[in-house]
Scaffold this motif. Structure first.
Motif, PDB file in Angstrom:
ATOM      1  N   ALA A 144       0.825  -1.203   0.000  1.00 42.74           N
ATOM      2  CA  ALA A 144       0.000   0.000   0.000  1.00 42.74           C
ATOM      3  C   ALA A 144       0.864   1.260   0.000  1.00 42.74           C
ATOM      4  O   ALA A 144       0.606   2.212  -0.762  1.00 42.74           O
ATOM      5  N   HIS A 145       1.899   1.285   0.822  1.00 39.36           N
ATOM      6  CA  HIS A 145       2.779   2.463   0.876  1.00 39.36           C
ATOM      7  C   HIS A 145       3.589   2.608  -0.410  1.00 39.36           C
ATOM      8  O   HIS A 145       3.878   3.730  -0.831  1.00 39.36           O
ATOM      9  N   ARG A 146       3.950   1.500  -1.024  1.00 37.20           N
ATOM     10  CA  ARG A 146       4.747   1.562  -2.247  1.00 37.20           C
ATOM     11  C   ARG A 146       3.923   2.015  -3.444  1.00 37.20           C
ATOM     12  O   ARG A 146       4.418   2.737  -4.306  1.00 37.20           O
ATOM     13  N   ARG A 147       2.650   1.645  -3.485  1.00 39.75           N
ATOM     14  CA  ARG A 147       1.853   1.894  -4.689  1.00 39.75           C
ATOM     15  C   ARG A 147       0.920   3.095  -4.567  1.00 39.75           C
ATOM     16  O   ARG A 147       0.486   3.652  -5.569  1.00 39.75           O
ATOM     17  N   PHE A 148       0.604   3.491  -3.336  1.00 40.34           N
ATOM     18  CA  PHE A 148      -0.397   4.543  -3.149  1.00 40.34           C
ATOM     19  C   PHE A 148       0.078   5.555  -2.105  1.00 40.34           C
ATOM     20  O   PHE A 148       0.912   5.247  -1.249  1.00 40.34           O
ATOM     21  N   ASP A 149      -0.493   6.732  -2.182  1.00 39.11           N
ATOM     22  CA  ASP A 149      -0.234   7.752  -1.165  1.00 39.11           C
ATOM     23  C   ASP A 149      -1.220   7.520  -0.026  1.00 39.11           C
ATOM     24  O   ASP A 149      -2.378   7.936  -0.100  1.00 39.11           O
ATOM     25  N   VAL A 150      -0.758   6.844   1.001  1.00 35.95           N
ATOM     26  CA  VAL A 150      -1.631   6.527   2.137  1.00 35.95           C
ATOM     27  C   VAL A 150      -1.075   7.115   3.430  1.00 35.95           C
ATOM     28  O   VAL A 150      -1.308   6.601   4.523  1.00 35.95           O
ATOM     29  N   GLY A 151      -0.344   8.204   3.307  1.00 37.13           N
ATOM     30  CA  GLY A 151       0.197   8.862   4.491  1.00 37.13           C
ATOM     31  C   GLY A 151       1.609   8.414   4.795  1.00 37.13           C
ATOM     32  O   GLY A 151       2.175   7.533   4.139  1.00 37.13           O
ATOM     33  N   ALA A 152       2.185   9.015   5.802  1.00 37.26           N
ATOM     34  CA  ALA A 152       3.565   8.715   6.199  1.00 37.26           C
ATOM     35  C   ALA A 152       3.648   7.321   6.819  1.00 37.26           C
ATOM     36  O   ALA A 152       2.641   6.750   7.237  1.00 37.26           O
ATOM     37  N   LEU A 153       4.870   6.811   6.893  1.00 34.94           N
ATOM     38  CA  LEU A 153       5.069   5.468   7.437  1.00 34.94           C
ATOM     39  C   LEU A 153       4.658   5.377   8.904  1.00 34.94           C
ATOM     40  O   LEU A 153       4.287   4.299   9.380  1.00 34.94           O
ATOM     41  N   ASP A 154       4.725   6.504   9.621  1.00 37.00           N
ATOM     42  CA  ASP A 154       4.335   6.476  11.029  1.00 37.00           C
ATOM     43  C   ASP A 154       2.875   6.887  11.241  1.00 37.00           C
ATOM     44  O   ASP A 154       2.429   7.030  12.373  1.00 37.00           O
ATOM     45  N   ASP A 155       2.130   7.038  10.152  1.00 41.03           N
ATOM     46  CA  ASP A 155       0.697   7.339  10.245  1.00 41.03           C
ATOM     47  C   ASP A 155      -0.024   6.060  10.678  1.00 41.03           C
ATOM     48  O   ASP A 155       0.107   5.026  10.017  1.00 41.03           O
ATOM     49  N   PRO A 156      -0.781   6.094  11.777  1.00 45.46           N
ATOM     50  CA  PRO A 156      -1.410   4.858  12.262  1.00 45.46           C
ATOM     51  C   PRO A 156      -2.587   4.393  11.415  1.00 45.46           C
ATOM     52  O   PRO A 156      -3.006   3.238  11.510  1.00 45.46           O
ATOM     53  N   ARG A 157      -3.140   5.263  10.550  1.00 48.69           N
ATOM     54  CA  ARG A 157      -4.388   4.917   9.860  1.00 48.69           C
ATOM     55  C   ARG A 157      -4.264   3.727   8.911  1.00 48.69           C
ATOM     56  O   ARG A 157      -5.169   2.869   8.890  1.00 48.69           O
ATOM     57  N   PRO A 158      -3.193   3.611   8.100  1.00 54.99           N
ATOM     58  CA  PRO A 158      -3.106   2.431   7.230  1.00 54.99           C
ATOM     59  C   PRO A 158      -3.081   1.123   8.018  1.00 54.99           C
ATOM     60  O   PRO A 158      -3.749   0.152   7.637  1.00 54.99           O
ATOM     61  N   ARG A 159      -2.310   1.093   9.095  1.00 57.66           N
ATOM     62  CA  ARG A 159      -2.256  -0.125   9.905  1.00 57.66           C
ATOM     63  C   ARG A 159      -3.618  -0.448  10.487  1.00 57.66           C
ATOM     64  O   ARG A 159      -4.060  -1.605  10.495  1.00 57.66           O
ATOM     65  N   LEU A 160      -4.309   0.561  10.978  1.00 58.86           N
ATOM     66  CA  LEU A 160      -5.630   0.329  11.556  1.00 58.86           C
ATOM     67  C   LEU A 160      -6.616  -0.142  10.494  1.00 58.86           C
ATOM     68  O   LEU A 160      -7.476  -0.996  10.768  1.00 58.86           O
ATOM     69  N   ALA A 161      -6.510   0.391   9.282  1.00 61.14           N
ATOM     70  CA  ALA A 161      -7.383  -0.057   8.192  1.00 61.14           C
ATOM     71  C   ALA A 161      -7.143  -1.527   7.873  1.00 61.14           C
ATOM     72  O   ALA A 161      -8.081  -2.312   7.697  1.00 61.14           O
ATOM     73  N   ALA A 162      -5.866  -1.912   7.796  1.00 66.77           N
ATOM     74  CA  ALA A 162      -5.541  -3.312   7.532  1.00 66.77           C
ATOM     75  C   ALA A 162      -6.009  -4.204   8.669  1.00 66.77           C
ATOM     76  O   ALA A 162      -6.554  -5.294   8.440  1.00 66.77           O
ATOM     77  N   ASP A 163      -5.826  -3.754   9.902  1.00 67.43           N
ATOM     78  CA  ASP A 163      -6.274  -4.537  11.047  1.00 67.43           C
ATOM     79  C   ASP A 163      -7.791  -4.697  11.046  1.00 67.43           C
ATOM     80  O   ASP A 163      -8.316  -5.766  11.416  1.00 67.43           O
ATOM     81  N   MET A 164      -8.503  -3.647  10.639  1.00 73.11           N
ATOM     82  CA  MET A 164      -9.960  -3.740  10.589  1.00 73.11           C
ATOM     83  C   MET A 164     -10.412  -4.751   9.529  1.00 73.11           C
ATOM     84  O   MET A 164     -11.363  -5.508   9.740  1.00 73.11           O
ATOM     85  N   LEU A 165      -9.726  -4.778   8.388  1.00 72.59           N
ATOM     86  CA  LEU A 165     -10.076  -5.763   7.365  1.00 72.59           C
ATOM     87  C   LEU A 165      -9.857  -7.175   7.897  1.00 72.59           C
ATOM     88  O   LEU A 165     -10.725  -8.048   7.731  1.00 72.59           O
ATOM     89  N   VAL A 166      -8.718  -7.404   8.525  1.00 73.57           N
ATOM     90  CA  VAL A 166      -8.429  -8.735   9.066  1.00 73.57           C
ATOM     91  C   VAL A 166      -9.458  -9.111  10.131  1.00 73.57           C
ATOM     92  O   VAL A 166      -9.944 -10.249  10.172  1.00 73.57           O
ATOM     93  N   SER A 167      -9.803  -8.163  10.980  1.00 72.28           N
ATOM     94  CA  SER A 167     -10.801  -8.423  12.013  1.00 72.28           C
ATOM     95  C   SER A 167     -12.154  -8.756  11.394  1.00 72.28           C
ATOM     96  O   SER A 167     -12.850  -9.679  11.841  1.00 72.28           O
ATOM     97  N   ALA A 168     -12.547  -8.021  10.351  1.00 68.25           N
ATOM     98  CA  ALA A 168     -13.816  -8.294   9.670  1.00 68.25           C
ATOM     99  C   ALA A 168     -13.790  -9.689   9.042  1.00 68.25           C
ATOM    100  O   ALA A 168     -14.795 -10.418   9.081  1.00 68.25           O
ATOM    101  N   PHE A 169     -12.647 -10.065   8.465  1.00 75.64           N
ATOM    102  CA  PHE A 169     -12.544 -11.404   7.882  1.00 75.64           C
ATOM    103  C   PHE A 169     -12.681 -12.475   8.960  1.00 75.64           C
ATOM    104  O   PHE A 169     -13.379 -13.483   8.766  1.00 75.64           O
ATOM    105  N   HIS A 170     -12.019 -12.276  10.095  1.00 73.80           N
ATOM    106  CA  HIS A 170     -12.119 -13.252  11.175  1.00 73.80           C
ATOM    107  C   HIS A 170     -13.565 -13.399  11.638  1.00 73.80           C
ATOM    108  O   HIS A 170     -14.024 -14.525  11.894  1.00 73.80           O
ATOM    109  N   TYR A 171     -14.261 -12.289  11.746  1.00 72.34           N
ATOM    110  CA  TYR A 171     -15.671 -12.363  12.137  1.00 72.34           C
ATOM    111  C   TYR A 171     -16.479 -13.119  11.084  1.00 72.34           C
ATOM    112  O   TYR A 171     -17.309 -13.980  11.418  1.00 72.34           O
ATOM    113  N   ALA A 172     -16.225 -12.819   9.808  1.00 71.31           N
ATOM    114  CA  ALA A 172     -16.969 -13.461   8.725  1.00 71.31           C
ATOM    115  C   ALA A 172     -16.727 -14.964   8.692  1.00 71.31           C
ATOM    116  O   ALA A 172     -17.663 -15.757   8.534  1.00 71.31           O
ATOM    117  N   ILE A 173     -15.480 -15.375   8.849  1.00 71.73           N
ATOM    118  CA  ILE A 173     -15.182 -16.806   8.714  1.00 71.73           C
ATOM    119  C   ILE A 173     -15.644 -17.595   9.935  1.00 71.73           C
ATOM    120  O   ILE A 173     -15.861 -18.810   9.835  1.00 71.73           O
TER     121      ILE A 173
END
Length: 210
Positions: A144-173
């Motif tokens: 995501a950081h290599r291909r898109f402008d998703v904020g600085a490396l120390d920006d917590p939002r990308p990590r939280l977005a990825a964690d939310m996707l993983v959490s949603a998948f765990h709930y779904a499965i």
């Protein structure tokens, strides 16, 4: 453009890998993960331990292979995905659903449900899954950081977005894996979409004293 078939050697390697996965899931389901030795697993497919370790690093690795393959497909989708202004969470969701559509045939769905159910009752598989999850999340963020402008490396939002996707998948499965109907990847994808759609509401859910 017509996709060329894989070379014979690669096809044979894939067949051996798939045979190991199928044998492992059947043996583990029938007898329990701890009661199946690596020798028995290899003997069931008539391969050597050397061949096993060319494909997998452990019993846990082969048992989790169907779901790990799905997440590797998600990474591949993200490597080529276009993103015309969508949020990172939506982009990741679309990559996950696309991966399920690409690899999630009937046989994959059957294996994935077996794998998930085994992990529910096997602490070492659960630990292996958590480690793989962390590595995959970091790989998602790297792409995501290599291909898109998703904020600085120390920006917590990308990590939280990825964690939310993983959490949603765990709930779904969880619901999908516990189902009694024939496992279907389209149903899992629908459950993922439902779980992701509930995320904004979970962030604004008020805890009112009773």
């Amino acid at each position: 453009m017509t996709e060329l078939p894989a070379p014979l050697r690669e096809r044979k390697k894939q067949r051996t890998r798939q045979a190991l996965i199928d044998s492992a899931l059947e043996l583990f389901t029938a007898r329990g993960f701890a009661d199946v030795t690596l020798d028995e697993l290899c003997d069931g497919v008539d391969v050597s331990k050397r061949t096993f370790f060319r494909n997998f690093v452990s019993k846990e690795d082969v048992a989790m292979a169907p779901l790990q393959d799905m997440w590797l497909a998600v990474l591949a989708e993200l490597e080529t995905a276009e993103n015309p202004g969508r949020t990172l969470l939506t982009l990741l969701e679309e990559c996950l659903v696309a991966a399920l559509d690409r690899i999630g045939d009937e046989e994959w769905a059957r294996r994935a449900r077996q794998s998930h159910r085994l992990a529910q009752n096997t602490p070492s598989m659960d630990a292996h899954n958590r480690e793989f999850c962390e590595r995959t999340t970091r790989a998602l963020l790297e792409i995501a950081h290599r291909r898109f402008d998703v904020g600085a490396l120390d920006d917590p939002r990308p990590r939280l977005a990825a964690d939310m996707l993983v959490s949603a998948f765990h709930y779904a499965i969880e619901g999908w894996g516990a189902g009694t109907a024939r496992p279907d990847s389209a149903d899992l994808a629908a459950r993922v979409r439902t779980a992701v759609a509930a995320l904004p509401g979970s962030l604004t859910l008020t805890a009112i004293p009773r």
